[in-house]
Design a protein around this motif. Structure first.
Motif, PDB file in Angstrom:
ATOM      1  N   VAL A 173       0.788  -1.229   0.021  1.00 44.73           N
ATOM      2  CA  VAL A 173       0.012   0.124   0.007  1.00 44.73           C
ATOM      3  C   VAL A 173       0.916   1.332   0.221  1.00 44.73           C
ATOM      4  O   VAL A 173       1.812   1.181   0.751  1.00 44.73           O
ATOM      5  N   HIS A 174       0.464   2.131  -1.029  1.00 43.38           N
ATOM      6  CA  HIS A 174       1.273   3.437  -0.972  1.00 43.38           C
ATOM      7  C   HIS A 174       0.396   4.735  -1.158  1.00 43.38           C
ATOM      8  O   HIS A 174      -0.570   4.414  -1.614  1.00 43.38           O
ATOM      9  N   ASP A 175       0.758   5.803  -0.856  1.00 41.31           N
ATOM     10  CA  ASP A 175       0.009   7.062  -0.934  1.00 41.31           C
ATOM     11  C   ASP A 175       0.218   7.370  -2.604  1.00 41.31           C
ATOM     12  O   ASP A 175      -0.689   8.121  -3.222  1.00 41.31           O
ATOM     13  N   THR A 176       1.289   7.089  -3.306  1.00 40.06           N
ATOM     14  CA  THR A 176       1.642   7.434  -4.562  1.00 40.06           C
ATOM     15  C   THR A 176       1.811   6.120  -5.331  1.00 40.06           C
ATOM     16  O   THR A 176       2.921   5.966  -5.783  1.00 40.06           O
ATOM     17  N   PRO A 177       0.975   5.304  -5.516  1.00 39.29           N
ATOM     18  CA  PRO A 177       1.019   4.056  -6.249  1.00 39.29           C
ATOM     19  C   PRO A 177       1.383   4.124  -7.592  1.00 39.29           C
ATOM     20  O   PRO A 177       2.520   3.380  -7.845  1.00 39.29           O
ATOM     21  N   GLU A 178       1.062   4.900  -8.323  1.00 40.82           N
ATOM     22  CA  GLU A 178       1.519   5.259  -9.886  1.00 40.82           C
ATOM     23  C   GLU A 178       2.884   5.544  -9.846  1.00 40.82           C
ATOM     24  O   GLU A 178       3.673   4.894 -10.672  1.00 40.82           O
ATOM     25  N   LEU A 213      11.875  -1.267  -4.161  1.00 39.63           N
ATOM     26  CA  LEU A 213      10.514  -0.662  -3.563  1.00 39.63           C
ATOM     27  C   LEU A 213      10.695   0.310  -2.412  1.00 39.63           C
ATOM     28  O   LEU A 213      10.061   1.313  -2.434  1.00 39.63           O
ATOM     29  N   THR A 214      11.634   0.042  -1.318  1.00 38.78           N
ATOM     30  CA  THR A 214      12.073   0.936  -0.524  1.00 38.78           C
ATOM     31  C   THR A 214      12.464   2.281  -0.886  1.00 38.78           C
ATOM     32  O   THR A 214      11.962   3.210  -0.384  1.00 38.78           O
ATOM     33  N   VAL A 215      13.329   2.235  -1.843  1.00 42.83           N
ATOM     34  CA  VAL A 215      13.832   3.147  -2.641  1.00 42.83           C
ATOM     35  C   VAL A 215      12.910   4.054  -3.520  1.00 42.83           C
ATOM     36  O   VAL A 215      12.638   5.379  -3.229  1.00 42.83           O
ATOM     37  N   ALA A 216      12.030   3.430  -3.942  1.00 44.89           N
ATOM     38  CA  ALA A 216      11.019   3.861  -4.780  1.00 44.89           C
ATOM     39  C   ALA A 216      10.028   4.771  -3.984  1.00 44.89           C
ATOM     40  O   ALA A 216       9.468   6.007  -4.329  1.00 44.89           O
ATOM     41  N   GLU A 217       9.706   4.125  -2.889  1.00 50.22           N
ATOM     42  CA  GLU A 217       8.603   4.810  -2.009  1.00 50.22           C
ATOM     43  C   GLU A 217       9.130   6.076  -1.365  1.00 50.22           C
ATOM     44  O   GLU A 217       8.607   6.983  -1.364  1.00 50.22           O
ATOM     45  N   GLU A 218      10.333   5.954  -0.982  1.00 49.82           N
ATOM     46  CA  GLU A 218      10.892   7.425  -0.348  1.00 49.82           C
ATOM     47  C   GLU A 218      11.003   8.327  -1.419  1.00 49.82           C
ATOM     48  O   GLU A 218      10.945   9.574  -1.220  1.00 49.82           O
ATOM     49  N   LEU A 219      11.749   8.019  -2.617  1.00 48.85           N
ATOM     50  CA  LEU A 219      11.670   8.988  -3.897  1.00 48.85           C
ATOM     51  C   LEU A 219      10.184   9.508  -4.168  1.00 48.85           C
ATOM     52  O   LEU A 219      10.256  10.750  -4.341  1.00 48.85           O
ATOM     53  N   CYS A 220       9.502   8.771  -4.283  1.00 49.49           N
ATOM     54  CA  CYS A 220       8.217   9.042  -4.456  1.00 49.49           C
ATOM     55  C   CYS A 220       7.408  10.087  -3.314  1.00 49.49           C
ATOM     56  O   CYS A 220       6.795  10.986  -3.681  1.00 49.49           O
ATOM     57  N   LYS A 221       7.751   9.725  -2.290  1.00 46.28           N
ATOM     58  CA  LYS A 221       7.251  10.456  -0.993  1.00 46.28           C
ATOM     59  C   LYS A 221       7.894  12.105  -0.959  1.00 46.28           C
ATOM     60  O   LYS A 221       7.257  13.036  -0.906  1.00 46.28           O
TER      61      LYS A 221
END
Length: 82
Positions: A10-15, A65-73
């Motif tokens: 689950v993510h705030d910015t899934p796209e 995924l961890t890196v992508a989540e942080e960058l997107c956040k």
């Protein structure tokens, strides 16, 4: 024998997250962004014939995924400042 593993997060910015991790997907990996019960979800399916390869792919994917989540956040936070 064909083995399939599915990871849903689950993510705030899934796209954004899905696009970021999909760039590094191997040929036997498929990633998409969806919404489920109002939450943004990234779903990745990994298939293969060797469990060790699938586990290694999942391990790499989770790191990405961890890196992508942080960058997107960070990107989302910067966009909301304007």
């Amino acid at each position: 024998m064909k083995i399939t593993g599915i990871i849903r997060t689950v993510h705030d910015t899934p796209e954004c997250v899905a696009a970021s991790v999909a760039a590094d997907n191997l040929s036997e990996m498929v990633t998409c962004a969806t919404f489920h019960e109002g939450a943004g979800v990234v779903e990745t399916t990994i298939t293969g014939t060797k469990i060790r390869s699938i586990i290694a792919s999942m391990d790499d994917y989770l790191s990405n995924l961890t890196v992508a989540e942080e960058l997107c956040k960070q990107s989302s936070d910067k966009g909301s400042e304007h």
